[in-house]
Design a protein around this motif. Structure first.
Motif, mmCIF file in Angstrom:
data_model
loop_
_atom_site.group_PDB
_atom_site.id
_atom_site.type_symbol
_atom_site.label_atom_id
_atom_site.label_comp_id
_atom_site.label_asym_id
_atom_site.label_seq_id
_atom_site.Cartn_x
_atom_site.Cartn_y
_atom_site.Cartn_z
ATOM 1 N N LEU A 1 -3.666 0.182 -10.510
ATOM 2 C CA LEU A 1 -3.444 -0.196 -9.124
ATOM 3 C C LEU A 1 -2.649 -1.493 -9.167
ATOM 4 N N VAL A 2 -1.506 -1.538 -8.504
ATOM 5 C CA VAL A 2 -0.630 -2.703 -8.531
ATOM 6 C C VAL A 2 -0.799 -3.473 -7.223
ATOM 7 N N PHE A 3 -0.954 -4.814 -7.345
ATOM 8 C CA PHE A 3 -1.100 -5.647 -6.154
ATOM 9 C C PHE A 3 -0.397 -6.979 -6.374
ATOM 10 N N ARG A 4 -0.213 -7.718 -5.265
ATOM 11 C CA ARG A 4 0.492 -9.002 -5.307
ATOM 12 C C ARG A 4 -0.433 -10.115 -4.848
ATOM 13 N N VAL A 5 -0.368 -11.236 -5.583
ATOM 14 C CA VAL A 5 -1.039 -12.477 -5.209
ATOM 15 C C VAL A 5 0.029 -13.555 -5.326
ATOM 16 N N GLY A 6 0.417 -14.157 -4.191
ATOM 17 C CA GLY A 6 1.504 -15.139 -4.218
ATOM 18 C C GLY A 6 2.789 -14.479 -4.689
#
Length: 120
Positions: free
Chosen positions: A10-15
């Motif tokens: 699962l790919v996600f973005r933080v900043g």
């Protein structure tokens, strides 16, 4: 490109950073507004506090000031932890190699040590 075991992440973005976690460890993805959180005094700034989700208490990590935050709840060995993320992309299939291309806009490195997998 080297060949290896297919890994679903699962790919996600933080900043400005993109991360991926094995789908096997993803318990759920929820809106920040759907959980009750309690601050923990004298904790590091990246520890938001404790969250009560589905009548279970788990630690919540991240920065709650991002716009429209989501929580990725990860589970392993009966323990759960929540990560505040800004954007969730998709479940991707990729190969376990030293450098993988997760999508046209995301490139990252994945390190494998003693068959341990985790956030990439």
């Amino acid at each position: 490109m080297q060949k290896g075991k297919v890994l679903k992440v699962l790919v996600f973005r933080v900043g400005d950073s993109h991360y991926g976690v094995s789908y096997m460890n993803v318990d759920s993805i929820v809106a920040m507004s759907s959980v009750v959180t309690t601050a923990v005094p004298a904790s590091p700034e990246w520890v938001v506090g404790i969250m009560n989700y589905r009548r279970e208490l788990s630690i919540l990590l991240g920065d709650p000031s991002c716009q429209d935050p989501r929580i990725v709840v990860l589970a392993e060995n009966g323990r759960k932890v929540g990560f505040i993320v800004e954007q969730v992309f998709a479940l991707e299939e990729t190969l376990k190699v030293s450098e993988v291309r997760l999508s046209d806009s995301v490139s990252t490195r994945y390190a494998v040590t003693e068959n341990r997998e985790g956030v990439i």
